[in-house]
Design an enzyme around this catalytic site. Structure first.
Site, PDB file in Angstrom:
ATOM      1  N   GLU A  15      83.040  58.164  17.476  1.00 33.38           N
ATOM      2  CA  GLU A  15      84.257  58.682  16.826  1.00 33.38           C
ATOM      3  C   GLU A  15      84.718  57.691  15.761  1.00 33.38           C
ATOM      4  O   GLU A  15      84.289  56.531  15.777  1.00 33.38           O
ATOM      5  CB  GLU A  15      85.361  58.843  17.876  1.00 33.38           C
ATOM      6  CG  GLU A  15      84.942  59.779  18.989  1.00 33.38           C
ATOM      7  CD  GLU A  15      86.047  60.052  20.002  1.00 33.38           C
ATOM      8  OE1 GLU A  15      87.112  59.402  19.925  1.00 33.38           O
ATOM      9  OE2 GLU A  15      85.826  60.935  20.851  1.00 33.38           O
ATOM     10  N   SER A  65      80.837  51.388  19.603  1.00 34.33           N
ATOM     11  CA  SER A  65      80.288  50.549  20.678  1.00 34.33           C
ATOM     12  C   SER A  65      81.087  50.742  21.962  1.00 34.33           C
ATOM     13  O   SER A  65      80.521  50.759  23.057  1.00 34.33           O
ATOM     14  CB  SER A  65      80.358  49.069  20.276  1.00 34.33           C
ATOM     15  OG  SER A  65      79.664  48.854  19.081  1.00 34.33           O
ATOM     16  N   THR A  83      73.967  62.613  14.007  1.00 36.03           N
ATOM     17  CA  THR A  83      72.659  63.043  13.502  1.00 36.03           C
ATOM     18  C   THR A  83      72.420  64.514  13.858  1.00 36.03           C
ATOM     19  O   THR A  83      72.738  64.932  14.976  1.00 36.03           O
ATOM     20  CB  THR A  83      71.553  62.160  14.125  1.00 36.03           C
ATOM     21  OG1 THR A  83      71.841  60.806  13.800  1.00 36.03           O
ATOM     22  CG2 THR A  83      70.171  62.537  13.601  1.00 36.03           C
ATOM     23  N   GLU A 139      66.283  56.906  25.563  1.00 36.77           N
ATOM     24  CA  GLU A 139      66.409  57.025  24.108  1.00 36.77           C
ATOM     25  C   GLU A 139      66.134  55.674  23.427  1.00 36.77           C
ATOM     26  O   GLU A 139      65.449  55.603  22.402  1.00 36.77           O
ATOM     27  CB  GLU A 139      67.839  57.495  23.802  1.00 36.77           C
ATOM     28  CG  GLU A 139      68.182  57.522  22.343  1.00 36.77           C
ATOM     29  CD  GLU A 139      69.698  57.631  22.119  1.00 36.77           C
ATOM     30  OE1 GLU A 139      70.420  58.074  23.036  1.00 36.77           O
ATOM     31  OE2 GLU A 139      70.143  57.263  21.027  1.00 36.77           O
ATOM     32  N   GLY A 162      58.511  42.595  -7.240  1.00 41.81           N
ATOM     33  CA  GLY A 162      59.422  43.556  -7.885  1.00 41.81           C
ATOM     34  C   GLY A 162      59.107  44.986  -7.473  1.00 41.81           C
ATOM     35  O   GLY A 162      60.002  45.826  -7.322  1.00 41.81           O
ATOM     36  N   GLY A 186      73.453  51.826  20.143  1.00 41.50           N
ATOM     37  CA  GLY A 186      73.888  50.524  20.670  1.00 41.50           C
ATOM     38  C   GLY A 186      73.434  49.406  19.752  1.00 41.50           C
ATOM     39  O   GLY A 186      72.234  49.257  19.491  1.00 41.50           O
ATOM     40  N   THR A 187      74.403  48.638  19.262  1.00 41.79           N
ATOM     41  CA  THR A 187      74.080  47.564  18.304  1.00 41.79           C
ATOM     42  C   THR A 187      73.378  46.385  19.002  1.00 41.79           C
ATOM     43  O   THR A 187      73.363  46.299  20.236  1.00 41.79           O
ATOM     44  CB  THR A 187      75.370  47.014  17.647  1.00 41.79           C
ATOM     45  OG1 THR A 187      76.185  46.448  18.692  1.00 41.79           O
ATOM     46  CG2 THR A 187      76.154  48.103  16.933  1.00 41.79           C
TER      47      THR A 187
HETATM   48  C1  LIG Z   1      72.590  56.955  10.618  1.00 40.82           C
HETATM   49  C2  LIG Z   1      73.346  56.947  11.901  1.00 40.82           C
HETATM   50  C3  LIG Z   1      73.103  57.936  12.844  1.00 40.82           C
HETATM   51  C4  LIG Z   1      73.845  57.972  14.032  1.00 40.82           C
HETATM   52  N1  LIG Z   1      73.657  59.005  14.919  1.00 40.82           N
HETATM   53  C5  LIG Z   1      74.519  59.156  15.946  1.00 40.82           C
HETATM   54  C6  LIG Z   1      74.486  60.314  16.776  1.00 40.82           C
HETATM   55  O1  LIG Z   1      73.645  61.194  16.612  1.00 40.82           O
HETATM   56  N2  LIG Z   1      75.416  60.434  17.766  1.00 40.82           N
HETATM   57  C7  LIG Z   1      76.360  59.491  17.992  1.00 40.82           C
HETATM   58  O2  LIG Z   1      77.187  59.676  18.881  1.00 40.82           O
HETATM   59  N3  LIG Z   1      76.413  58.357  17.231  1.00 40.82           N
HETATM   60  C8  LIG Z   1      75.526  58.182  16.219  1.00 40.82           C
HETATM   61  N4  LIG Z   1      75.584  57.054  15.431  1.00 40.82           N
HETATM   62  C9  LIG Z   1      76.610  56.068  15.700  1.00 40.82           C
HETATM   63  C10 LIG Z   1      76.094  54.740  16.257  1.00 40.82           C
HETATM   64  O3  LIG Z   1      75.637  54.898  17.561  1.00 40.82           O
HETATM   65  C11 LIG Z   1      77.255  53.739  16.122  1.00 40.82           C
HETATM   66  O4  LIG Z   1      77.432  53.495  14.746  1.00 40.82           O
HETATM   67  C12 LIG Z   1      76.996  52.446  16.866  1.00 40.82           C
HETATM   68  O5  LIG Z   1      77.008  52.647  18.254  1.00 40.82           O
HETATM   69  C13 LIG Z   1      78.034  51.360  16.520  1.00 40.82           C
HETATM   70  O6  LIG Z   1      79.326  51.853  16.633  1.00 40.82           O
HETATM   71  P1  LIG Z   1      80.367  51.657  15.405  1.00 40.82           P
HETATM   72  O7  LIG Z   1      79.709  52.145  14.183  1.00 40.82           O
HETATM   73  O8  LIG Z   1      81.655  52.284  15.795  1.00 40.82           O
HETATM   74  O9  LIG Z   1      80.545  50.115  15.284  1.00 40.82           O
HETATM   75  P2  LIG Z   1      81.654  49.216  16.020  1.00 40.82           P
HETATM   76  O10 LIG Z   1      81.652  49.520  17.462  1.00 40.82           O
HETATM   77  O11 LIG Z   1      82.928  49.338  15.285  1.00 40.82           O
HETATM   78  O12 LIG Z   1      81.058  47.770  15.810  1.00 40.82           O
HETATM   79  C14 LIG Z   1      81.254  46.988  14.632  1.00 40.82           C
HETATM   80  C15 LIG Z   1      80.638  45.618  14.855  1.00 40.82           C
HETATM   81  O13 LIG Z   1      81.291  44.976  15.954  1.00 40.82           O
HETATM   82  C16 LIG Z   1      80.339  44.585  16.907  1.00 40.82           C
HETATM   83  N5  LIG Z   1      80.877  44.678  18.260  1.00 40.82           N
HETATM   84  C17 LIG Z   1      81.485  45.734  18.845  1.00 40.82           C
HETATM   85  N6  LIG Z   1      81.781  45.461  20.121  1.00 40.82           N
HETATM   86  C18 LIG Z   1      81.333  44.209  20.366  1.00 40.82           C
HETATM   87  C19 LIG Z   1      81.323  43.351  21.498  1.00 40.82           C
HETATM   88  N7  LIG Z   1      81.812  43.737  22.679  1.00 40.82           N
HETATM   89  N8  LIG Z   1      80.790  42.120  21.368  1.00 40.82           N
HETATM   90  C20 LIG Z   1      80.259  41.698  20.186  1.00 40.82           C
HETATM   91  N9  LIG Z   1      80.231  42.470  19.077  1.00 40.82           N
HETATM   92  C21 LIG Z   1      80.754  43.705  19.161  1.00 40.82           C
HETATM   93  C22 LIG Z   1      79.184  45.563  16.731  1.00 40.82           C
HETATM   94  O14 LIG Z   1      77.988  45.052  17.288  1.00 40.82           O
HETATM   95  C23 LIG Z   1      79.161  45.695  15.229  1.00 40.82           C
HETATM   96  O15 LIG Z   1      78.457  44.628  14.677  1.00 40.82           O
HETATM   97  C24 LIG Z   1      74.806  56.969  14.284  1.00 40.82           C
HETATM   98  C25 LIG Z   1      75.021  55.945  13.350  1.00 40.82           C
HETATM   99  C26 LIG Z   1      74.314  55.927  12.179  1.00 40.82           C
HETATM  100  C27 LIG Z   1      74.593  54.848  11.165  1.00 40.82           C
END
Ligand SMILES: Cc1cc2nc3c(=O)[nH]c(=O)nc-3n(C[C@H](O)[C@H](O)[C@H](O)COP(=O)(O)OP(=O)(O)OC[C@H]3O[C@@H](n4cnc5c(N)ncnc54)[C@H](O)[C@@H]3O)c2cc1C
Length: 380
Positions: A126, A131, A157, A242, A340, A364-365
Site C-alpha cells: 500500500e 515492508s 504487478t 515465491e 559505452g 521483501g527487500t
Molecule cells: C516493480 C515492482 C513490482 C511489485 N509487485 C508487487 C506485487 O505484485 N504485489 C505487491 O503486493 N507488492 C509488489 N511490489 C511491492 C514490493 O514488494 C515493495 O516495494 C517492497 O516490499 C518494499 O516495500 P516499500 O516499497 O513500501 O518500501 P519500504 O517498506 O518503505 O522500505 C523503504 C526502505 O526502508 C527499508 N526498511 C523498511 N523496514 C526496515 C527495517 N525493519 N529494517 C531495516 N530497513 C528497513 C527497506 O529495506 C527499504 O530500503 C512491487 C514493487 C515493485 C517495485
C-alpha cells in the site's frame, strides 16, 4: 543433480517456445510497456501455467523443480517483465488459492488461471505499508451477508490486466497488526474497484504495474480465502516459495548476462587485442561465474528441501538476499565490460541491469531478508 530426464525434456520444450514465440517480440513489448494479451492463454494452452498443480485442475502434476525450470527458462525471453508477470500468476497469486481455497474457489479462479483464461494479481503493498505488511490499512468490514472493502494498493504487478486479485485486507483493529489480516478473492469488474494508475518504472518495462483503489467494494462471504484473520500467516507461507523461484530467475538472468558478456569480450578489441586478453577482465568474469555457480547450487539444495515439505525460512531468505546482491553485481560488472555500448538501450545487458535491480526490493527487500535471518538463524 536434482533434475531428471523429464525436467530436461521440459526445459528443452520451454526453451523452444521462449526462443520462437516470445524472444522475437521482446523489443516491441519493452517499447510498448505491455506484452501481448495472447501470452497468458498461449502459455495456458501449453500447460506452462500449471506445471506443479494437479491434473484435476488442469495442471501437469509436476514438482517444484518444474516451476524452477520455467523460471530459469523465462529469463531467456529477453524481457524480465514477462517472466515476472508469469511468476506472479503461477507462484504468487495462485498458490494460496490451491493451498487455502475451497473447491468452489479453485474451480472459479485456479482452473481458469492455469488455463490462462484469467490473469491474477496479488495485492499486499500500500502507499503507506510495504515492508511492514502487518501495518496495512485497506479494510474489509463485515456487512450483511459479506464484506465491504475500502482502501488502496500500489506497485501491483499484473494489476492493470488482472481479472481478479488476491487482496490482503485488515479485518480487525489496526493495533492487532498481523492477527487481523485476511485474504480475499476480488473480481476486477466489481463496482468501486478501479485501476487508478498504470505506473512507469525504471525496468521490467513489459510488465504492467498498477495502483488500485477500492471504494465500498461489496463482496460475499464466499470471497474469503483461507481463514479470517489468518491471512498474514497464509501470506508468509506463500512468500517462501515465491522468494526461491524469484531467486532462481535472478540467477538465470545473471547467467545469460554473463554469456552475452563472454561473447562480447572475445569480439571487442582494445590496444590491439580482444578485451578478454586482459587478465583483469578474465578474473572479473571468473568471479562472476563462481558467484553464479555457488548461489545456484544453494537454491537447488533449498528447492529439494521445499519440495520435501521442509520450511527453511532462514536459508530461503539467505538465498534471496545472495541471489539479488549477486545478480546486481554481475549486471554492473557486465555493463562495465561493454563500455559505452553497455549504456545503450539496444544491448541486453543494459536492460538486465535495470531489470535485475528489482530482486533486491520486490517480495521483501534486502534489509527485510537480513532482519528475518538475524531473528531466525542468529537469534538476534
Ligand atoms: C516493480 C515492482 C513490482 C511489485 N509487485 C508487487 C506485487 O505484485 N504485489 C505487491 O503486493 N507488492 C509488489 N511490489 C511491492 C514490493 O514488494 C515493495 O516495494 C517492497 O516490499 C518494499 O516495500 P516499500 O516499497 O513500501 O518500501 P519500504 O517498506 O518503505 O522500505 C523503504 C526502505 O526502508 C527499508 N526498511 C523498511 N523496514 C526496515 C527495517 N525493519 N529494517 C531495516 N530497513 C528497513 C527497506 O529495506 C527499504 O530500503 C512491487 C514493487 C515493485 C517495485
Amino acid at each position: 543433480m536434482p533434475f531428471t530426464a523429464e525436467h530436461d525434456a521440459l526445459r528443452e520444450s520451454i526453451r523452444a517456445f521462449v526462443t520462437k514465440e516470445l524472444r522475437p517480440h521482446a523489443e516491441q513489448w519493452e517499447h510498448d510497456e505491455w506484452f501481448a494479451d495472447w501470452v497468458f492463454p498461449r502459455m495456458g494452452e501449453l500447460g506452462l501455467l500449471g506445471l506443479r498443480y494437479p491434473e484435476q485442475y488442469g495442471g501437469q502434476g509436476g514438482d517444484y523443480f518444474s516451476a524452477l525450470v520455467l523460471s530459469e527458462e523465462m529469463a531467456g525471453c529477453g524481457s524480465g517483465g514477462v517472466g515476472m508477470a508469469v511468476a506472479v500468476q503461477t507462484e504468487m497469486a495462485t498458490p494460496p488459492i490451491f493451498k487455502f481455497g475451497t473447491e468452489a474457489q479453485k474451480q472459479q479462479y485456479l482452473v481458469p488461471a492455469i488455463a490462462g483464461r484469467k490473469v491474477a494479481a496479488l495485492g499486499i503493498t500500500e502507499p503507506d505499508a510495504g515492508s511492514d505488511v502487518a501495518g496495512i490499512r485497506t479494510r474489509a468490514d463485515r456487512v450483511d451477508g459479506g464484506w465491504r472493502i475500502n482502501g488502496a494498493k500500489t506497485f501491483i504487478t499484473n494489476g492493470v490486466r488482472a481479472d481478479f486479485i488476491v487482496l490482503v485486507c485488515r479485518t480487525g483493529a489496526q493495533e492487532d497488526g498481523a492477527r487481523a489480516i485476511t485474504l480475499f478473492l476480488v473480481d476486477k469488474g466489481l463496482p468501486g474497484f478501479a485501476v487508478s494508475r498504470k505506473l512507469k518504472k525504471m525496468g521490467m518495462h513489459a510488465s504492467d504495474t498498477a495502483e488500485l483503489s477500492f471504494t465500498d467494494v461489496e463482496i460475499s462471504d464466499g470471497a474469503v480465502l483461507g481463514e479470517v484473520n489468518a491471512g498474514f500467516y497464509h501470506l508468509m507461507w506463500e512468500l517462501q516459495g515465491e522468494r526461491l523461484i524469484g531467486a532462481a530467475g535472478a540467477v538465470a538472468g545473471a547467467d545469460l548476462c554473463l554469456q552475452e558478456t563472454l561473447r562480447y569480450v572475445k569480439e571487442r578489441h582494445a590496444f590491439g587485442r580482444p578485451i578478454a586478453g586482459f587478465q583483469v577482465t578474465r578474473h572479473k568474469l571468473v568471479d562472476m561465474a563462481t558467484d553464479i555457480a555457488l548461489v545456484k547450487s544453494f537454491i537447488y539444495q533449498l528447492a529439494e528441501r521445499w519440495d520435501r515439505g521442509d520450511y527453511p525460512v532462514a536459508e530461503i531468505s539467505m538465498a534471496k538476499l545472495a541471489a539479488g546482491q549477486m545478480a546486481t553485481r554481475v549486471a554492473d560488472g557486465c555493463l562495465q565490460l561493454f563500455g559505452g555500448m553497455g549504456y545503450m538501450d539496444e544491448v541486453p545487458v543494459s536492460r538486465h541491469y535495470r531489470d535485475s535491480r528489482l530482486i533486491r526490493i520486490g517480495a521483501g527487500t534486502d534489509e527485510v531478508m537480513k532482519e528475518i535471518i538475524a531473528k531466525t538463524a542468529l537469534g538476534l
